[in-house]
Design a protein around this motif. Structure first.
Motif, PDB file in Angstrom:
ATOM      1  N   HIS A  66       0.870  -1.184   0.000  1.00 42.24           N
ATOM      2  CA  HIS A  66       0.000   0.000   0.000  1.00 42.24           C
ATOM      3  C   HIS A  66       0.904   1.231   0.000  1.00 42.24           C
ATOM      4  O   HIS A  66       1.209   1.780   1.066  1.00 42.24           O
ATOM      5  CB  HIS A  66      -0.919   0.000   1.222  1.00 42.24           C
ATOM      6  N   HIS A  69       1.042   4.259   2.384  1.00 43.05           N
ATOM      7  CA  HIS A  69       0.054   4.070   3.456  1.00 43.05           C
ATOM      8  C   HIS A  69       0.217   2.711   4.144  1.00 43.05           C
ATOM      9  O   HIS A  69      -0.752   2.147   4.659  1.00 43.05           O
ATOM     10  CB  HIS A  69      -1.366   4.174   2.879  1.00 43.05           C
ATOM     11  N   ASP A  72      -0.657   2.887   7.789  1.00 39.34           N
ATOM     12  CA  ASP A  72      -2.097   3.096   7.960  1.00 39.34           C
ATOM     13  C   ASP A  72      -2.857   1.789   7.747  1.00 39.34           C
ATOM     14  O   ASP A  72      -3.805   1.477   8.493  1.00 39.34           O
ATOM     15  CB  ASP A  72      -2.602   4.151   6.958  1.00 39.34           C
ATOM     16  N   TYR A  73      -2.447   1.028   6.716  1.00 42.87           N
ATOM     17  CA  TYR A  73      -3.172  -0.213   6.443  1.00 42.87           C
ATOM     18  C   TYR A  73      -2.935  -1.238   7.545  1.00 42.87           C
ATOM     19  O   TYR A  73      -3.862  -1.932   7.987  1.00 42.87           O
ATOM     20  CB  TYR A  73      -2.730  -0.778   5.082  1.00 42.87           C
ATOM     21  N   GLN A  74      -1.701  -1.329   8.032  1.00 42.55           N
ATOM     22  CA  GLN A  74      -1.410  -2.265   9.123  1.00 42.55           C
ATOM     23  C   GLN A  74      -2.181  -1.883  10.387  1.00 42.55           C
ATOM     24  O   GLN A  74      -2.725  -2.747  11.093  1.00 42.55           O
ATOM     25  CB  GLN A  74       0.104  -2.288   9.405  1.00 42.55           C
ATOM     26  N   HIS A  76      -4.969  -0.330  10.377  1.00 46.08           N
ATOM     27  CA  HIS A  76      -6.363  -0.628  10.059  1.00 46.08           C
ATOM     28  C   HIS A  76      -6.689  -2.085  10.403  1.00 46.08           C
ATOM     29  O   HIS A  76      -7.720  -2.386  11.039  1.00 46.08           O
ATOM     30  CB  HIS A  76      -6.575  -0.310   8.572  1.00 46.08           C
ATOM     31  N   HIS A  79      -6.488  -2.793  14.205  1.00 50.06           N
ATOM     32  CA  HIS A  79      -7.665  -2.299  14.917  1.00 50.06           C
ATOM     33  C   HIS A  79      -8.781  -3.344  14.911  1.00 50.06           C
ATOM     34  O   HIS A  79      -9.486  -3.536  15.917  1.00 50.06           O
ATOM     35  CB  HIS A  79      -8.159  -1.002  14.260  1.00 50.06           C
ATOM     36  N   SER A  87     -14.622  -3.134   9.556  1.00 49.07           N
ATOM     37  CA  SER A  87     -14.220  -1.814   9.042  1.00 49.07           C
ATOM     38  C   SER A  87     -15.253  -1.290   8.057  1.00 49.07           C
ATOM     39  O   SER A  87     -16.052  -2.050   7.492  1.00 49.07           O
ATOM     40  CB  SER A  87     -12.859  -1.918   8.341  1.00 49.07           C
ATOM     41  N   ALA A  90     -13.442   1.439   2.398  1.00 50.17           N
ATOM     42  CA  ALA A  90     -12.387   2.430   2.172  1.00 50.17           C
ATOM     43  C   ALA A  90     -11.698   2.128   0.850  1.00 50.17           C
ATOM     44  O   ALA A  90     -11.702   0.990   0.378  1.00 50.17           O
ATOM     45  CB  ALA A  90     -11.375   2.412   3.323  1.00 50.17           C
ATOM     46  N   TRP A  92      -8.190   2.064  -1.328  1.00 49.45           N
ATOM     47  CA  TRP A  92      -6.755   1.943  -1.131  1.00 49.45           C
ATOM     48  C   TRP A  92      -6.078   1.748  -2.489  1.00 49.45           C
ATOM     49  O   TRP A  92      -6.612   1.070  -3.370  1.00 49.45           O
ATOM     50  CB  TRP A  92      -6.400   0.730  -0.256  1.00 49.45           C
ATOM     51  N   SER A 107     -13.693  -3.660   2.288  1.00 51.44           N
ATOM     52  CA  SER A 107     -14.028  -3.654   3.710  1.00 51.44           C
ATOM     53  C   SER A 107     -13.518  -4.949   4.323  1.00 51.44           C
ATOM     54  O   SER A 107     -13.172  -5.893   3.602  1.00 51.44           O
ATOM     55  CB  SER A 107     -15.542  -3.525   3.902  1.00 51.44           C
ATOM     56  N   CYS A 122     -11.078  -9.992   4.133  1.00 49.01           N
ATOM     57  CA  CYS A 122     -11.101  -8.739   3.360  1.00 49.01           C
ATOM     58  C   CYS A 122     -11.791  -8.980   2.021  1.00 49.01           C
ATOM     59  O   CYS A 122     -11.452  -9.944   1.311  1.00 49.01           O
ATOM     60  CB  CYS A 122      -9.686  -8.226   3.110  1.00 49.01           C
TER      61      CYS A 122
END
Length: 686
Positions: A66, A69, A72-74, A76, A79, A87, A90, A92, A107, A122
């Protein structure tokens, strides 16, 4: 909520995955808590370029990236593992193993067993095409908005749909102002129905037109444009809109005009050359034939110019020629033409004149303008001119005849002693002698002290006190009796006597002002300056001499110059005003409102007062548009810190109106009544 066993949850997930697998275009993969791929469907292979046998058990970050990002993805995914929350959708950008990039919209949701998230599934859709379209739209919008050319989009009926920033910058109209309006409203050339139809037909047949046309700025000024119009059609070929692209070609037009100017003008003096002169004279003659009017051709030769060249050199000679050209040009109207014929010869065309006296007046003015030049490049020079005059139609019907006859008349002027002018027709010379007789009478009047002054009070509106007294000249003619200015001042200007008569008025007014001061009435005196007197090079010296001779302080002298004279003035005129103000002399702009003043120029003038022309005062109470100009003039004066004087006030009602509007001072017959109430009248015979 009914509890679900771990095995049942797993079965449910498997069922969902199976259902999703039947949905085309969905890439599904799953990872465990170590980030390793546990599920990888065929769409993932198609999307990411990695077959299942190479993906399963591998860290996801080794298969896809990514760019920009990764963290950010990791975060994500982490979380979801930490919270068990699915999620939101989004977008990407992902990097494939082969180095290419795709855009996905996806998602993720957790698989929970024994209260812990074991895997994250995913689901992702390939949106690369959509993103490309979006990027193209953004790029198109950026090109549209940041183009240096003005772009206008209209519908099929030529109503404006959109314009870009360059259009607003170029024309001054905002997008909101023009939206929905017809395009020709802002294109001067498109108001021509024939041109509009020509462009429309060309676009309909060829889908494109290009050429030059005229637009219009918000301030009303014309805007030269190089433009193109393109038809925009839908997939069925139906015309849906037009796109006009326009560029400002003002600079190009200016360059073309400069090139044309160089081809038609004398390189040394900047005057029209013989080619342009003949063209203008031809047009003037054609107009004169239709109107049955007259045209004058003046052939001018500098007397003894060769001596200047031989004595001081060609550099000084060129300076003399340029200065003479400038002075001759100042003696004519915009409709006339001054041409340098060659060497030290000039030719002047006076278009649409009413009489031979007009030509004689211009000739006399030119003689005085040239003879008043006494220096060039620091060298003393003595100049005079010989002028020959030929009139259409009496002296010739065409260009060549008029030029020949004016040349002949010029040689007669030289033979008569130089520094003079002659008409080609002897009868016309006799006629002009009458004008010379008038000139002699005016000179005698000046020498014999036949002129006298009357004074009109300038009264403060609030205090009713006399602030100044304006000097008004009268001529007590030995035969015709008392003459008013309108009966002789025009002749004085034509004969060149306006300046010496004006000098007498200046001296006499200052002397009278000193007499009033000595009698206990310290009022200022106001003197009107003619255009010739104001522009005369000796004006400052004459003002200083008049004040010194009368022992009158400069602050008690007001000089009035008409708005028309001020607006015709150049930098030298502004310098004159500034020099007078530095001495303490006050400057009033007379007849304000009757000319066309530039507000920018007004703010730079060191004047003290504006005098509202009497023609506006007479409209007070009439309800006409002219009456509304008075408050505007007063407001303008306030913004420039100037006093306002109203002339021609005749009634109490007019005075009350001016007082309400904030006018400072007034003149007229009623001023004498008001000033008499406030203090004893000042006698003009002191």
């Amino acid at each position: 909520m009914t509890a679900v066993s771990p095995s049942a949850a797993l079965d449910l997930v498997c069922t969902l995955v199976s259902a999703i697998e039947l949905t085309p275009g969905v890439a599904i993969h799953a990872i465990d808590r170590d980030g390793r791929v546990t599920y990888w469907n065929n769409k993932c292979t198609e999307l990411f370029g990695v077959p299942p046998q190479e993906a399963l058990g591998q860290p996801l970050e080794c298969l896809i990236s990514h760019p920009g990002h990764e963290q950010d993805y990791q975060a994500h995914l982490q979380h979801i593992f930490d919270t068990g929350e699915a999620s939101r959708v989004a977008d990407w950008q992902v990097g494939r193993r082969d180095g290419s990039a795709r855009w996905v919209s996806g998602s993720a949701f957790p698989l929970v067993r024994h209260g812990q998230v074991e895997q994250v599934f995913c689901m992702e859709f390939d949106i690369t095409g959509r993103k490309a379209n979006e990027r193209n739209l953004v790029l198109a919008a950026q090109v549209f908005e940041h183009s240096r050319d003005a772009i206008m989009i209209t519908d099929a009926h030529n109503r404006i749909v959109a314009v870009n920033g360059a259009f607003t910058e170029m024309t001054g109209y905002s997008a909101l102002e023009v939206a929905g309006r017809e395009a020709q409203t802002y294109q001067e050339g498109m108001r021509d129905e024939a041109l509009r139809e020509q462009i429309r037909e060309h676009v309909l047949h060829h889908d494109h037109w290009s050429g030059e046309l005229w637009g219009r700025r918000r301030d009303g000024s014309p805007l030269p444009l190089a433009g193109s119009v393109t038809a925009i059609r839908d997939e069925r070929g139906t015309l849906t809109s037009y796109m006009a692209v326009m560029s400002d070609i003002t600079e190009r037009k200016r360059a073309e005009e400069e090139a044309r100017h160089l081809a038609e003008h004398d390189y040394l003096t900047g005057l029209p050359n013989r080619v342009l002169f003949r063209d203008r004279l031809q047009q003037a003659l054609a107009t004169a034939r239709r109107k049955m009017s007259q045209v004058a051709v003046l052939y001018i030769d500098l007397d003894r110019f060769k001596e200047i060249n031989d004595t001081h050199g060609h550099i000084v000679g060129d300076i003399v020629l340029r200065e003479v050209a400038a002075r001759l040009s100042r003696c004519v109207r915009s409709m006339d033409t001054v041409c340098r014929q060659g060497g030290d010869e000039f030719v002047v065309m006076l278009a649409d004149i009413g009489s031979a006296e007009h030509a004689a007046h211009v000739a006399g003015t030119m003689m005085k303008a040239v003879t008043s030049m006494n220096q060039a490049d620091g060298v003393s020079v003595a100049l005079s001119v010989s002028i020959g005059i030929a009139l259409y139609p009496v002296d010739g019907p065409d260009i060549d005849t008029l030029l020949k006859h004016s040349d002949v008349a010029m040689y007669h002027a030289k033979e008569g002693g130089r520094n003079g002018f002659r008409f080609f027709s002897p009868q016309m010379n006799a006629h002009v002698s009458e004008r010379i007789e008038m000139e002699n009478s005016l000179r005698s009047a000046l020498q014999n002290q036949e002129f006298e002054l009357e004074f009109q009070p300038d009264v403060d509106i609030e205090s009713s006190e006399t602030i100044a007294l304006e000097a008004l000249i009268r001529w007590r003619h030995p035969v015709r009796g008392l003459l008013m200015p309108d009966q002789f001042l025009a002749a004085a200007e034509e004969t060149g006597l306006a300046v010496p008569i004006g000098e007498w008025v200046l001296r006499e007014a200052c002397r009278q002002g000193r007499a009033w001061h000595d009698a206990g009435y310290p009022v200022a005196v106001a003197v009107n300056l003619s255009g010739l007197q104001f522009m005369h090079p000796d004006l400052l010296r004459n003002v200083d001499a008049a004040l010194a001779a009368a022992r009158l302080s400069a602050e008690f002298l007001e000089l009035e110059v008409t708005e028309a004279v001020i607006m015709k003035g150049n930098a030298a005129a502004h310098d004159t005003i500034r020099a007078l103000r530095e001495r303490g002399v006050h400057i009033t702009i007379d007849d304000f409102g009757t000319g066309f003043s530039s507000l920018g120029g007004m703010s730079e003038l060191a004047v003290s007062k504006l005098k509202i022309d009497r023609s506006f005062i007479g409209e007070i109470g009439s309800g006409t548009a002219r009456s509304e100009i008075i408050p505007a003039i007063i407001a303008l004066a306030r913004s420039l810190n100037l006093k306002v004087v109203a002339e021609g006030v005749e009634t109490e009602d007019e005075l009350q109106y001016l007082r309400q509007q904030g006018c400072d001072q007034f003149q007229g017959h009623y001023a004498a009544v008001v000033s008499a109430r406030a203090r004893p009248p000042v006698s003009p015979t002191l």
